[in-house]
Scaffold this motif. Structure first.
Motif, mmCIF file in Angstrom:
data_model
loop_
_atom_site.group_PDB
_atom_site.id
_atom_site.type_symbol
_atom_site.label_atom_id
_atom_site.label_comp_id
_atom_site.label_asym_id
_atom_site.label_seq_id
_atom_site.Cartn_x
_atom_site.Cartn_y
_atom_site.Cartn_z
ATOM 1 N N GLU A 4 0.839 -1.198 0.000
ATOM 2 C CA GLU A 4 0.000 0.000 0.000
ATOM 3 C C GLU A 4 0.881 1.258 0.000
ATOM 4 O O GLU A 4 0.638 2.196 -0.754
ATOM 5 N N ALA A 7 2.497 1.709 -3.391
ATOM 6 C CA ALA A 7 1.537 2.261 -4.351
ATOM 7 C C ALA A 7 1.340 3.759 -4.117
ATOM 8 O O ALA A 7 1.248 4.542 -5.076
ATOM 9 N N GLN A 8 1.304 4.180 -2.848
ATOM 10 C CA GLN A 8 1.170 5.605 -2.532
ATOM 11 C C GLN A 8 2.393 6.389 -3.004
ATOM 12 O O GLN A 8 2.264 7.495 -3.522
ATOM 13 N N VAL A 10 4.414 5.531 -5.497
ATOM 14 C CA VAL A 10 4.359 5.575 -6.962
ATOM 15 C C VAL A 10 3.425 6.694 -7.408
ATOM 16 O O VAL A 10 3.767 7.499 -8.284
ATOM 17 N N GLU A 11 2.254 6.780 -6.791
ATOM 18 C CA GLU A 11 1.293 7.827 -7.140
ATOM 19 C C GLU A 11 1.856 9.215 -6.828
ATOM 20 O O GLU A 11 1.733 10.149 -7.618
ATOM 21 N N PHE A 12 2.499 9.354 -5.670
ATOM 22 C CA PHE A 12 3.103 10.625 -5.252
ATOM 23 C C PHE A 12 4.119 11.105 -6.280
ATOM 24 O O PHE A 12 4.139 12.270 -6.672
ATOM 25 N N ARG A 13 4.969 10.191 -6.756
ATOM 26 C CA ARG A 13 5.980 10.540 -7.744
ATOM 27 C C ARG A 13 5.360 10.832 -9.111
ATOM 28 O O ARG A 13 5.787 11.740 -9.804
ATOM 29 N N HIS A 14 4.314 10.065 -9.496
ATOM 30 C CA HIS A 14 3.663 10.278 -10.798
ATOM 31 C C HIS A 14 2.927 11.610 -10.850
ATOM 32 O O HIS A 14 2.691 12.137 -11.935
ATOM 33 N N GLU A 15 2.593 12.156 -9.685
ATOM 34 C CA GLU A 15 1.952 13.470 -9.631
ATOM 35 C C GLU A 15 2.946 14.597 -9.879
ATOM 36 O O GLU A 15 2.575 15.758 -9.892
ATOM 37 N N ASN A 17 5.790 15.082 -8.008
ATOM 38 C CA ASN A 17 6.497 15.460 -6.786
ATOM 39 C C ASN A 17 7.913 14.899 -6.776
ATOM 40 O O ASN A 17 8.180 13.853 -7.355
ATOM 41 N N GLU A 29 1.119 13.560 4.155
ATOM 42 C CA GLU A 29 1.362 12.476 3.201
ATOM 43 C C GLU A 29 2.855 12.391 2.871
ATOM 44 O O GLU A 29 3.432 11.299 2.864
#
Length: 117
Positions: A4, A7-8, A10-15, A17, A29
């Motif tokens: 989990e 995945a968070q 990965v999402e943080f970097r894809h945004e 950041n 976060e």
């Protein structure tokens, strides 16, 4: 390893950041993810992170072992210029002696050496 958290991250970097920080963070976060990735890096350096986890991190978030570079800090990008002896010189650095930062000191030392003979 928490899938989990991965995945968070990965999402943080894809945004868009940068790597999350565990100090000087901008959000809860970022702090949570910063502590988590810091722990993964620490375990890896100690040899406590299994090869399967390393491969998973490498595949999901390339560059996780390095993270931010020190120059990426907002304050690290600024150069302050201060007046010394009526001239503008760069600030003193821990890598340079105070004499190296102020050219007038070098001139006076050379001219003083010539004046002694």
């Amino acid at each position: 390893m928490s899938h989990e958290r991965l995945a968070q991250l990965v999402e943080f970097r894809h945004e868009g950041n940068d790597w999350p920080r565990h100090h000087d963070y901008a959000s809860d976060e970022e702090h949570t993810l910063g502590v988590w990735i810091h722990t993964q890096r620490y375990k890896h350096r100690r040899g406590d992170l299994g090869m399967a986890r390393i491969k998973l991190l490498d595949a999901a978030v390339p560059g996780w072992q390095t993270g931010r570079t020190r120059a990426a800090h907002p304050a690290g990008d600024r150069i302050r210029v201060v007046p010394i002896g009526g001239r503008w010189s760069p600030p003193h650095s821990s890598k340079l002696s105070p004499l190296a930062c102020n050219p007038s000191h070098r001139r006076s030392a050379r001219s003083g050496d010539r004046g002694l003979s």
